[in-house]
Every structure is written in structure tokens, then in C-alpha cells.
Write an enzyme that holds these catalytic residues in place. Structure first.
Site, PDB file in Angstrom:
ATOM      1  N   TYR A 275       9.816  -3.233  -6.338  1.00 53.08           N
ATOM      2  CA  TYR A 275       8.901  -4.302  -6.758  1.00 53.08           C
ATOM      3  C   TYR A 275       9.043  -5.506  -5.830  1.00 53.08           C
ATOM      4  O   TYR A 275       8.051  -6.052  -5.320  1.00 53.08           O
ATOM      5  CB  TYR A 275       9.208  -4.706  -8.196  1.00 53.08           C
ATOM      6  CG  TYR A 275       8.517  -5.969  -8.667  1.00 53.08           C
ATOM      7  CD1 TYR A 275       7.217  -5.930  -9.146  1.00 53.08           C
ATOM      8  CD2 TYR A 275       9.181  -7.198  -8.643  1.00 53.08           C
ATOM      9  CE1 TYR A 275       6.581  -7.086  -9.589  1.00 53.08           C
ATOM     10  CE2 TYR A 275       8.552  -8.362  -9.076  1.00 53.08           C
ATOM     11  CZ  TYR A 275       7.259  -8.302  -9.546  1.00 53.08           C
ATOM     12  OH  TYR A 275       6.633  -9.454  -9.977  1.00 53.08           O
TER      13      TYR A 275
ATOM     14  N   LYS B 269       6.389  -7.292  -3.240  1.00 53.57           N
ATOM     15  CA  LYS B 269       5.987  -8.690  -3.371  1.00 53.57           C
ATOM     16  C   LYS B 269       6.336  -9.482  -2.114  1.00 53.57           C
ATOM     17  O   LYS B 269       5.578 -10.368  -1.698  1.00 53.57           O
ATOM     18  CB  LYS B 269       6.653  -9.315  -4.603  1.00 53.57           C
ATOM     19  CG  LYS B 269       6.092  -8.836  -5.925  1.00 53.57           C
ATOM     20  CD  LYS B 269       4.626  -9.223  -6.099  1.00 53.57           C
ATOM     21  CE  LYS B 269       4.097  -8.910  -7.488  1.00 53.57           C
ATOM     22  NZ  LYS B 269       2.687  -9.301  -7.653  1.00 53.57           N
TER      23      LYS B 269
ATOM     24  N   SER C  12       5.957 -13.278  -6.202  1.00 56.24           N
ATOM     25  CA  SER C  12       6.999 -13.298  -7.224  1.00 56.24           C
ATOM     26  C   SER C  12       8.278 -13.945  -6.711  1.00 56.24           C
ATOM     27  O   SER C  12       8.632 -13.810  -5.533  1.00 56.24           O
ATOM     28  CB  SER C  12       7.321 -11.866  -7.672  1.00 56.24           C
ATOM     29  OG  SER C  12       8.428 -11.858  -8.547  1.00 56.24           O
TER      30      SER C  12
END
Length: 250
Positions: free
Chosen positions: A150, A154, A135
Site C-alpha cells: 500500500y 502511495k 497517504s
């Protein structure tokens, strides 16, 4: 028949990748949480080629371990792996709970174990290709979408990509990743109504220098390219599929 395993292939980028692979005559095996999306994907994709599904809750360690242990029996001709499963819900760092943290990092634990099992099969088969879906948030913090846990997960997946590229090169296994920006997929349904995702995300068009948000197909085409022999001299790469966001913004 060559086999491809797609973790998180029932929707979004994973499903779009499955469609491309099936069109080339590759058997596709999809792993996702049991539910309507998984069975709907099986029904739709089976018209395009040979597809199988395995219901696995990636947050359930026992289910993940059980799948990893039987992977070599179920996929003896495995050549390709795509780790595409994900979850995204912006929340400020000070409001993050342990449960929020675990949601993201449980994915990485599942990816680690399944990729390990898959790589062992690829080694026996003389090689293979792995693509992780990372990401843009792993590379750049966006204040409007706070996502510390998150992004941490990633970034870890990006790092794993580099390490596996080095370790598995001796076995002719390439490992790369894609790093998308805003892409219209169901991942946003955790905080946007499913039927409003496409319209809502249009507000991010100008965030991307190229002038639009991405589609699942945009990313899937690059994933397929990285899986293929067309990129046989590419490994350890983190490719930005982001409409130019990392290069700069309007």
C-alpha cells in the site's frame, strides 16, 4: 459548465469533495465500482447539483482503458480531476501475496491511464487542476499497521504528482496531492466492521498531535482548495492533512 471527475467518489473523501464541488455549480462525474455505494451516491448527490456516474472496476484494465478512451467525448469541459479511490488492509510483508500487491498497484495503473486522458482534455481546455489522494504511510512506516505494498503504491502516486506537475505546467495544468493520516472513511471496512469504524478509530486519536482522527470533510476541504484558483501558484505539492503526525507525535 465546468466538469470535475472524481475517481472513487462514491464514498469517503471523494464523495465529500463531490458535495463541495456541486455546491459551487460544477458538474461532477463519479467513477467507482458498480454497486450500492455508487448508485446511493448518485441519488444523494443529485439533489445538490448535476452529477453523473460511470461504473468502472479499476482493477479491470479493459474497463479502465474503455473509460479513458471515451473520456474526451463524455467530459469535454473537464477542468478538475481527483484520484481518490483506494483500499487498505494491513498485512505483514512476509505474508503479502502477489494478489495483495496487485490490488494496490492496479489503482495506480488506472490513475495513470485516466489522468493521461484527462490531462489531454484539460490541455485543449486551456488548463486544469488535479489532486491525488496519497497517504501518510507513503512517508512514514507505522509498525502497528504494516502496509508495504500500500505504502509503495502511495509513494509512487506522490512521485507521479511531482513529475506531472513539471510536465503539465506548460499547459496550465496544476497537479498536487494530499497526504492524510487516519481518517474516518469506509476504506477500513476491509478489516473493521463498517458500523464499528468510527468507534474503533477513536483509539487513534492520541496518535495525532491535534488530538483526534480526521474526517472525510477535513480532507475534502483541502482537496477543494488545491483544485481552486485560490492556490493558482501551488503545484507539485504534497500537503500533509494529518493532524500533525508528520511533524511529531504525542
Amino acid at each position: 459548465m465546468k466538469q470535475a471527475l472524481i475517481i472513487g467518489g462514491s464514498t469517503g473523501m471523494g464523495k465529500a469533495t463531490a458535495e463541495i464541488l456541486l455546491a459551487t455549480g460544477i458538474e461532477v462525474v463519479i467513477v467507482a465500482r458498480d454497486g450500492d455505494n455508487l448508485h446511493a451516491a448518485e441519488k444523494e448527490l443529485s439533489h445538490r447539483g448535476k452529477v453523473r456516474i460511470f461504473p468502472v472496476d479499476l482493477s479491470n484494465l479493459e474497463e479502465v482503458k474503455n473509460f479513458a478512451e471515451k473520456l474526451s467525448r463524455e467530459l469535454p469541459e473537464l477542468k478538475y480531476l481527483v484520484n481518490a479511490a483506494g483500499y487498505f488492509k494491513p498485512k505483514s510483508f512476509l505474508e503479502h501475496s502477489l494478489e495483495d500487491y496487485d490490488i494496490y498497484h492496479d489503482f495506480n495503473k488506472a490513475f495513470f491511464l485516466i489522468t493521461q486522458a484527462a490531462a489531454r482534455v484539460m490541455k485543449e481546455n486551456g488548463g486544469g487542476s488535479i489532486v491525488n489522494v496519497g497517504s501518510m504511510w507513503a512517508k512514514q512506516a507505522i509498525k502497528a499497521t504494516p502496509s508495504s505494498a500500500y505504502s509503495m503504491a502511495k509513494a509512487g502516486l506522490h512521485s507521479l504528482t511531482h513529475h506531472l506537475a513539471m510536465e503539465l505546467a506548460d499547459y496550465n495544468i496544476r497537479v498536487n496531492a494530499v497526504s492524510p493520516a487516519v481518517v474516518v472513511t469506509p476504506i477500513y471496512s476491509s478489516f473493521i466492521e463498517a458500523d464499528q469504524i468510527t468507534e474503533t478509530l477513536q483509539g487513534f486519536n492520541s496518535f495525532h498531535p491535534i488530538g483526534r482522527v480526521g474526517t472525510a470533510e477535513d480532507v475534502a476541504k483541502t482537496i477543494n482548495f488545491l483544485l481552486s484558483d485560490e492556490t493558482s501558484w501551488v503545484t507539485g505539492a504534497i500537503w500533509d492533512i494529518d493532524g500533525g503526525v508528520i511533524a511529531g507525535r504525542n
